[in-house]
Design an enzyme around this catalytic site. Structure first.
Site, PDB file in Angstrom:
ATOM      1  N   ASP A 223      50.167  30.040  43.776  1.00 54.77           N
ATOM      2  CA  ASP A 223      50.378  28.726  43.175  1.00 54.77           C
ATOM      3  C   ASP A 223      51.491  28.875  42.136  1.00 54.77           C
ATOM      4  OD1 ASP A 223      48.208  27.232  44.491  1.00 54.77           O
ATOM      5  OD2 ASP A 223      46.937  28.673  43.471  1.00 54.77           O
TER       6      ASP A 223
ATOM      7  N   GLN B 241      52.074  26.058  39.664  1.00 55.13           N
ATOM      8  CA  GLN B 241      50.972  25.979  38.692  1.00 55.13           C
ATOM      9  C   GLN B 241      51.181  27.018  37.582  1.00 55.13           C
ATOM     10  OE1 GLN B 241      46.605  25.386  39.447  1.00 55.13           O
ATOM     11  NE2 GLN B 241      46.570  27.605  39.421  1.00 55.13           N
TER      12      GLN B 241
ATOM     13  N   SER C 142      43.537  31.645  50.537  1.00 60.31           N
ATOM     14  CA  SER C 142      43.271  30.382  49.853  1.00 60.31           C
ATOM     15  C   SER C 142      41.852  29.952  50.206  1.00 60.31           C
ATOM     16  CB  SER C 142      44.265  29.321  50.332  1.00 60.31           C
ATOM     17  OG  SER C 142      43.795  28.026  50.022  1.00 60.31           O
TER      18      SER C 142
ATOM     19  N   HIS D 255      41.594  35.941  44.218  1.00 63.45           N
ATOM     20  CA  HIS D 255      40.895  35.808  42.931  1.00 63.45           C
ATOM     21  C   HIS D 255      40.422  37.187  42.447  1.00 63.45           C
ATOM     22  CE1 HIS D 255      39.804  31.739  44.741  1.00 63.45           C
ATOM     23  NE2 HIS D 255      40.422  31.406  43.619  1.00 63.45           N
TER      24      HIS D 255
ATOM     25  N   TYR E 293      34.520  29.732  45.288  1.00 67.49           N
ATOM     26  CA  TYR E 293      34.717  30.094  46.695  1.00 67.49           C
ATOM     27  C   TYR E 293      35.774  31.204  46.753  1.00 67.49           C
ATOM     28  CZ  TYR E 293      33.551  29.428  51.512  1.00 67.49           C
ATOM     29  OH  TYR E 293      33.044  29.623  52.775  1.00 67.49           O
TER      30      TYR E 293
ATOM     31  N   GLN F 147      50.471  34.166  42.065  1.00 65.37           N
ATOM     32  CA  GLN F 147      51.815  33.684  42.408  1.00 65.37           C
ATOM     33  C   GLN F 147      51.763  32.709  43.599  1.00 65.37           C
ATOM     34  OE1 GLN F 147      54.706  33.861  41.045  1.00 65.37           O
ATOM     35  NE2 GLN F 147      56.044  33.239  42.751  1.00 65.37           N
TER      36      GLN F 147
END
Ligand code: PAF
Length: 281
Positions: A151, A154, A186, A38, A33, A149
């Protein structure tokens, strides 16, 4: 028209095609998604490596029992079209049963840094993330893996795993991509109803407030937290999970801001729980 991008669905096939690739391999692990965040990772990966592999796998082990695994947004066709434009070479999209056999029982777990912030609210989350990333790194054998960044924790946890376990790749972290009004991109933003979408701008507003206080000379981390909390509480649709001003490496809460400090927050806006952060340099 046959798509130029190669879609690989099994681990055996992924390992086989990996060994045909010449030169460095950039890897972008995702749960699909896809959004501009991304795509910025895929773009950078393509700049730095002749071959780019993107994984699309909604990893069940990083979702808690009451989280959104079943409803997590999915649109493989759209994702493939977007990745085609970025000239990604291979999409690795394994099945859940392919990645986790019924007898699967080996976990990779990072200590302290994975138990704070998101780890405190979602106790099994990072164990799922690090385990799947370790598996993906073993399968894809990338030269570099790219993370956002957005996340921040993570990225930190994965860097620590890679360093502590001497994994043979470089972790690259790239800046958060934001909507024009500041909301961090997101996949979960799709859950926001129109009035929640407007309310969600309070996350970035409060982070901006922290940055302004810091640049005006405020060093008291408690005061920064408190001002952020007061601002968020003015938004009736917002429910705070945490607001943190922490050391950017250890994620320990600070009394006095010592740069680099990570200002991060998790806030529920209606049903969706959103996270965001900035670094005070
Ligand atoms: O950030 C994500 O989308 C996921 O946590 C990741 C890194 C792909 C692991 O499932």
């Amino acid at each position: 028209m046959t798509p130029a991008i190669k879609v690989v669905e099994t681990i055996a096939e992924m390992k086989r095609v990996r060994h045909e690739l010449v030169g460095t391999v950039g890897f972008v692990p995702t749960m699909g998604y896809l959004h501009e965040g991304h795509l910025s990772l895929a773009k950078q990966a393509k700049k730095e490596n002749p071959s780019v592999v993107v994984s699309i796998f909604v990893n069940p082990t990083q979702f808690g029992p009451r989280e959104d695994l079943a409803s997590y947004p999915r649109d493989m066709e759209r994702d493939l079209a977007l990745l085609e434009k970025e000239k990604a070479d291979i999409v690795f999209a394994p099945s859940a049963t392919g990645m986790y056999s019924t007898r699967f029982d080996s976990w990779v777990e990072v200590g302290e840094v994975s138990h704070r912030l998101e780890g405190a609210s979602r106790p099994t989350h990072f164990r799922g993330v690090t385990t799947v990333c370790a598996k993906l790194f073993n399968i894809v054998e990338p030269t570099r893996a790219y993370f956002g960044q957005k996340d921040a924790q993570q990225a930190l946890v994965i860097r620590k795993m890679v360093s502590d376990l001497n994994m043979n790749l470089e972790i690259v972290t790239l800046p958060t991509v934001r909507e024009p009004d500041g909301l961090a991109m997101s996949s979960r933003n799709v859950y926001l109803k129109p009035e929640e979408r407007k309310a969600a701008t309070v996350l970035y507003q409060s982070l901006t407030l922290a940055q302004q206080m810091w640049s005006r000379g405020e060093k008291n981390a408690g005061r920064i937290r408190q001002e952020m909390i007061s601002l968020i509480k003015k938004q009736p649709l917002a429910e705070i999970d945490y607001v943190s001003v922490a050391d950017a490496e250890t994620l320990e809460e600070l009394v006095e801001v010592r740069p680099p400090a990570l200002v991060s927050l998790a806030v529920k806006i209606g049903k969706p729980r959103l996270i965001d952060n900035v670094v005070l340099e």
